[in-house]
Design a protein around this motif. Structure first.
Motif, PDB file in Angstrom:
ATOM      1  N   ARG A   1       0.816  -1.215   0.000  1.00  0.00           N
ATOM      2  CA  ARG A   1       0.000   0.000   0.000  1.00  0.00           C
ATOM      3  C   ARG A   1       0.849   1.263   0.000  1.00  0.00           C
ATOM      4  N   ASP A   2       2.141   1.103  -0.237  1.00  0.00           N
ATOM      5  CA  ASP A   2       3.038   2.257  -0.317  1.00  0.00           C
ATOM      6  C   ASP A   2       3.286   2.630  -1.773  1.00  0.00           C
ATOM      7  N   GLY A   3       3.186   3.912  -2.063  1.00  0.00           N
ATOM      8  CA  GLY A   3       3.532   4.411  -3.385  1.00  0.00           C
ATOM      9  C   GLY A   3       4.811   5.217  -3.309  1.00  0.00           C
ATOM     10  N   LEU A   4       5.755   4.929  -4.186  1.00  0.00           N
ATOM     11  CA  LEU A   4       7.025   5.652  -4.222  1.00  0.00           C
ATOM     12  C   LEU A   4       7.063   6.567  -5.436  1.00  0.00           C
ATOM     13  N   ILE A   5       7.488   7.797  -5.211  1.00  0.00           N
ATOM     14  CA  ILE A   5       7.671   8.751  -6.299  1.00  0.00           C
ATOM     15  C   ILE A   5       9.136   9.158  -6.323  1.00  0.00           C
ATOM     16  N   ILE A   6       9.794   8.912  -7.436  1.00  0.00           N
ATOM     17  CA  ILE A   6      11.177   9.356  -7.605  1.00  0.00           C
ATOM     18  C   ILE A   6      11.133  10.610  -8.466  1.00  0.00           C
ATOM     19  N   VAL A   7      11.516  11.732  -7.876  1.00  0.00           N
ATOM     20  CA  VAL A   7      11.354  13.020  -8.546  1.00  0.00           C
ATOM     21  C   VAL A   7      12.708  13.665  -8.830  1.00  0.00           C
ATOM     22  N   ASP A   8      12.892  14.089 -10.085  1.00  0.00           N
ATOM     23  CA  ASP A   8      14.086  14.852 -10.429  1.00  0.00           C
ATOM     24  C   ASP A   8      13.683  16.297 -10.713  1.00  0.00           C
ATOM     25  N   HIS A   9      14.617  17.092 -11.183  1.00  0.00           N
ATOM     26  CA  HIS A   9      14.322  18.497 -11.425  1.00  0.00           C
ATOM     27  C   HIS A   9      13.382  18.680 -12.601  1.00  0.00           C
ATOM     28  N   GLY A  10      13.622  17.927 -13.663  1.00  0.00           N
ATOM     29  CA  GLY A  10      12.891  18.134 -14.906  1.00  0.00           C
ATOM     30  C   GLY A  10      13.727  18.966 -15.860  1.00  0.00           C
TER      31      GLY A  10
ATOM     32  N   ALA B   1       8.497  11.433 -11.518  1.00  0.00           N
ATOM     33  CA  ALA B   1       7.919  12.778 -11.502  1.00  0.00           C
ATOM     34  C   ALA B   1       9.024  13.795 -11.729  1.00  0.00           C
ATOM     35  N   HIS B   2       8.641  14.930 -12.293  1.00  0.00           N
ATOM     36  CA  HIS B   2       9.565  16.040 -12.496  1.00  0.00           C
ATOM     37  C   HIS B   2       9.068  17.230 -11.677  1.00  0.00           C
TER      38      HIS B   2
ATOM     39  N   GLU C   1       6.371  16.829 -17.647  1.00  0.00           N
ATOM     40  CA  GLU C   1       5.379  15.955 -17.019  1.00  0.00           C
ATOM     41  C   GLU C   1       5.871  14.514 -17.066  1.00  0.00           C
ATOM     42  N   PRO C   2       5.421  13.682 -16.112  1.00  0.00           N
ATOM     43  CA  PRO C   2       4.408  13.932 -15.087  1.00  0.00           C
ATOM     44  C   PRO C   2       4.943  14.785 -13.939  1.00  0.00           C
ATOM     45  N   SER C   3       4.071  15.585 -13.376  1.00  0.00           N
ATOM     46  CA  SER C   3       4.412  16.411 -12.227  1.00  0.00           C
ATOM     47  C   SER C   3       4.306  15.586 -10.947  1.00  0.00           C
ATOM     48  N   ILE C   4       4.700  16.180  -9.833  1.00  0.00           N
ATOM     49  CA  ILE C   4       4.530  15.511  -8.539  1.00  0.00           C
ATOM     50  C   ILE C   4       3.049  15.252  -8.281  1.00  0.00           C
ATOM     51  N   ARG C   5       2.211  16.206  -8.641  1.00  0.00           N
ATOM     52  CA  ARG C   5       0.756  16.037  -8.484  1.00  0.00           C
ATOM     53  C   ARG C   5       0.250  14.856  -9.307  1.00  0.00           C
ATOM     54  N   ASP C   6       0.723  14.748 -10.550  1.00  0.00           N
ATOM     55  CA  ASP C   6       0.314  13.634 -11.410  1.00  0.00           C
ATOM     56  C   ASP C   6       0.740  12.296 -10.809  1.00  0.00           C
TER      57      ASP C   6
END
Length: 214
Positions: A72-81, A110-111, A116-121
């Motif tokens: 039930r954990d979702g991971l988001i790996i976000v870079d600058h974009g 996420a970027h 896109e995709p953004s953090i929100r997406d």
């Protein structure tokens, strides 16, 4: 003569790395390289190094999150974009590699901006796939403004659309000993390419950037 390390549940072996110092954790008879621990400093920059992660919760404020990453954990790996599409696509490749190697069921790219995709997406995608907790991992080296302010603010804004979902923003990569191996491996590969002993890597393939200027 080789010294034998007794097997125990948890042993910590100190190693001197100069000032400041580092630590090696020994588990089940083998050394595990980890993050270097730096002493707290009175300056603002020093305080950023002392912070391990930024955390917030929409629900159950008094509870600590479980350590293990579950279904039930979702991971988001976000870079600058980037405005360069090739750079953004490399994050997709890394996330696919991360998902395959770890076996975590919900991992989204996420970027922070520019693409896109953004953090929100990505946050919404995690929820649609069944996540009840979202962990945002900044794909950044050091704790600058983006980690300190921008990414937490964007994550908090995304979380408002999903009441009852807990979330956190982890620390950036920081000073981990394995990064020494990664940087050293990259340098050696580029030197081999310049010498004609290796192909271009995925990062600079087709750009002609990896060359010796004289």
């Amino acid at each position: 003569m080789t010294a034998l390390i007794p097997i125990s549940s948890r042993i910590k072996a100190k190693r001197t790395l100069g000032q400041p110092g580092g630590e090696i954790e020994v588990k089940q008879g083998r050394a595990v390289r980890g993050f270097l621990n730096f002493p707290r400093r009175p300056s603002r920059a020093g305080r950023l190094f002392a912070v391990s992660c930024s955390m917030a919760r929409n629900a159950d404020q008094g509870q600590n999150p479980a350590v293990a990453i579950g279904e039930r954990d979702g991971l988001i790996i976000v870079d600058h974009g980037s405005r360069r599409s090739e750079s953004n696509l490399m994050l997709n490749d890394f996330v696919a590699m991360f998902r395959e190697k770890t076996g975590y069921p919900i991992v989204e790219p996420a970027h922070m901006e520019l693409a896109e995709p953004s953090i929100r997406d990505a946050f919404g995608s995690c929820i649609r796939k069944g996540a009840s907790r979202v962990i945002v991992s900044p794909f950044f080296l050091f704790p600058g403004r983006h980690w300190h302010k921008d990414i937490p603010a964007l994550t908090a804004e995304a979380a408002k659309e999903h009441p009852g979902v807990s979330y956190m923003v982890t620390a950036p990569l920081g000073l981990h000993e394995l990064l020494v191996d990664v940087v050293n491996d990259r340098i050696k590969h580029c030197l081999k390419h310049v010498a004609g002993d290796a192909d271009e890597c995925a990062a600079c393939a087709g750009t002609g950037k990896c060359r010796l200027y004289e």
